[in-house]
Design a protein around this motif. Structure first.
Motif, short mmCIF file in Angstrom:
data_model
loop_
_atom_site.label_atom_id
_atom_site.label_comp_id
_atom_site.label_asym_id
_atom_site.label_seq_id
_atom_site.Cartn_x
_atom_site.Cartn_y
_atom_site.Cartn_z
N VAL A 123 12.57 33.53 8.22
CA VAL A 123 13.00 34.88 8.58
C VAL A 123 11.89 35.68 9.28
O VAL A 123 12.17 36.57 10.08
N GLY A 124 10.64 35.34 9.05
CA GLY A 124 9.53 36.02 9.71
C GLY A 124 9.40 35.67 11.19
O GLY A 124 8.73 36.38 11.94
N ASP A 125 10.04 34.59 11.62
CA ASP A 125 10.01 34.16 13.03
C ASP A 125 11.45 34.25 13.56
O ASP A 125 12.19 33.28 13.51
N PRO A 126 11.86 35.44 14.05
CA PRO A 126 13.26 35.66 14.41
C PRO A 126 13.84 34.63 15.38
O PRO A 126 14.97 34.18 15.19
N LYS A 127 13.07 34.24 16.38
CA LYS A 127 13.60 33.29 17.36
C LYS A 127 13.91 31.95 16.70
O LYS A 127 15.01 31.42 16.82
N ARG A 128 12.94 31.43 15.98
CA ARG A 128 13.14 30.14 15.32
C ARG A 128 14.22 30.25 14.24
O ARG A 128 15.04 29.35 14.08
N PHE A 129 14.22 31.37 13.49
CA PHE A 129 15.23 31.58 12.45
C PHE A 129 16.63 31.52 13.05
O PHE A 129 17.50 30.81 12.55
N ASN A 130 16.86 32.27 14.12
CA ASN A 130 18.19 32.31 14.74
C ASN A 130 18.60 30.95 15.29
O ASN A 130 19.76 30.54 15.15
#
Length: 185
Positions: A123-130
């Motif tokens: 969740v701290g890395d929005p791009k990777r999370f999404n």
């Protein structure tokens, strides 16, 4: 693009150059993305349709099991011991098939719930999370569509054996009333 412009954009190796190449690459990428999006939407739609149909089917089947066991409880003292054993064996096998299907679905859903829980760590890395979230949801939908292949092999015996058990119980109940031969001890 006109023939002259297209030919002017080619140099030596017959491959488009410059703006023409960029436009063609963008068009190809957009078409590929559209096809992937359409495929993913088709998978999602299939999973949603299956889920809604399964909910209705489950309600009907559960009502059938409840009705059978209510009838069985009301008539089991009047029919033969063999009739009781046969109907319980048939309905028990039917229930095992039905429960097997739901356990398969449950295990598949839980596998992807654990995967989604792991994605939450990103969740701290929005791009990777999404990206990972979307990828996992699509994988889950595909897995659910894949296990749909097993449904007929469990549904047909579950319903068939359930109807057979209901038929045996109904016949033997009528046999008691009309003094017909029934399953004997």
């Amino acid at each position: 693009m006109s023939k002259v412009t297209g030919e002017a954009a080619k140099v030596g190796d017959d491959k488009p150059k410059g703006l023409t190449a960029a436009i063609m690459a963008a068009g190809t990428a957009a078409q590929k993305a559209h096809l992937e999006d359409a495929r993913d939407k088709a998978v999602a739609l299939q999973a949603e349709v299956f889920s809604k149909a399964a909910t209705y089917d489950n309600g009907v089947i559960l009502a059938g099991y409840v009705a059978f066991f209510a009838l069985w409880a009301g008539s089991n003292k009047d029919v033969s011991h063999l009739c009781r054993l046969v109907t319980v064996a048939l309905m028990g096998t039917s229930l095992l098939c039905y429960m097997g299907w739901h356990i398969l679905q449950m295990l598949t859903r839980q596998t992807y719930e654990f995967k989604l829980a792991n994605v939450m760590k990103l969740v701290g890395d929005p791009k990777r999370f999404n990206e990972e979230w979307a990828k996992t949801l699509i994988e889950e939908q595909r897995a659910m569509v894949r296990i749909m292949r097993f449904w007929p092999f469990l549904f047909v015996p579950a319903v068939g054996l359930g109807f057979l058990a209901g038929g045996v119980l109904t016949y033997n109940s009528l046999a008691v009333i009309f003094d017909w031969p029934q399953l004997a001890n």
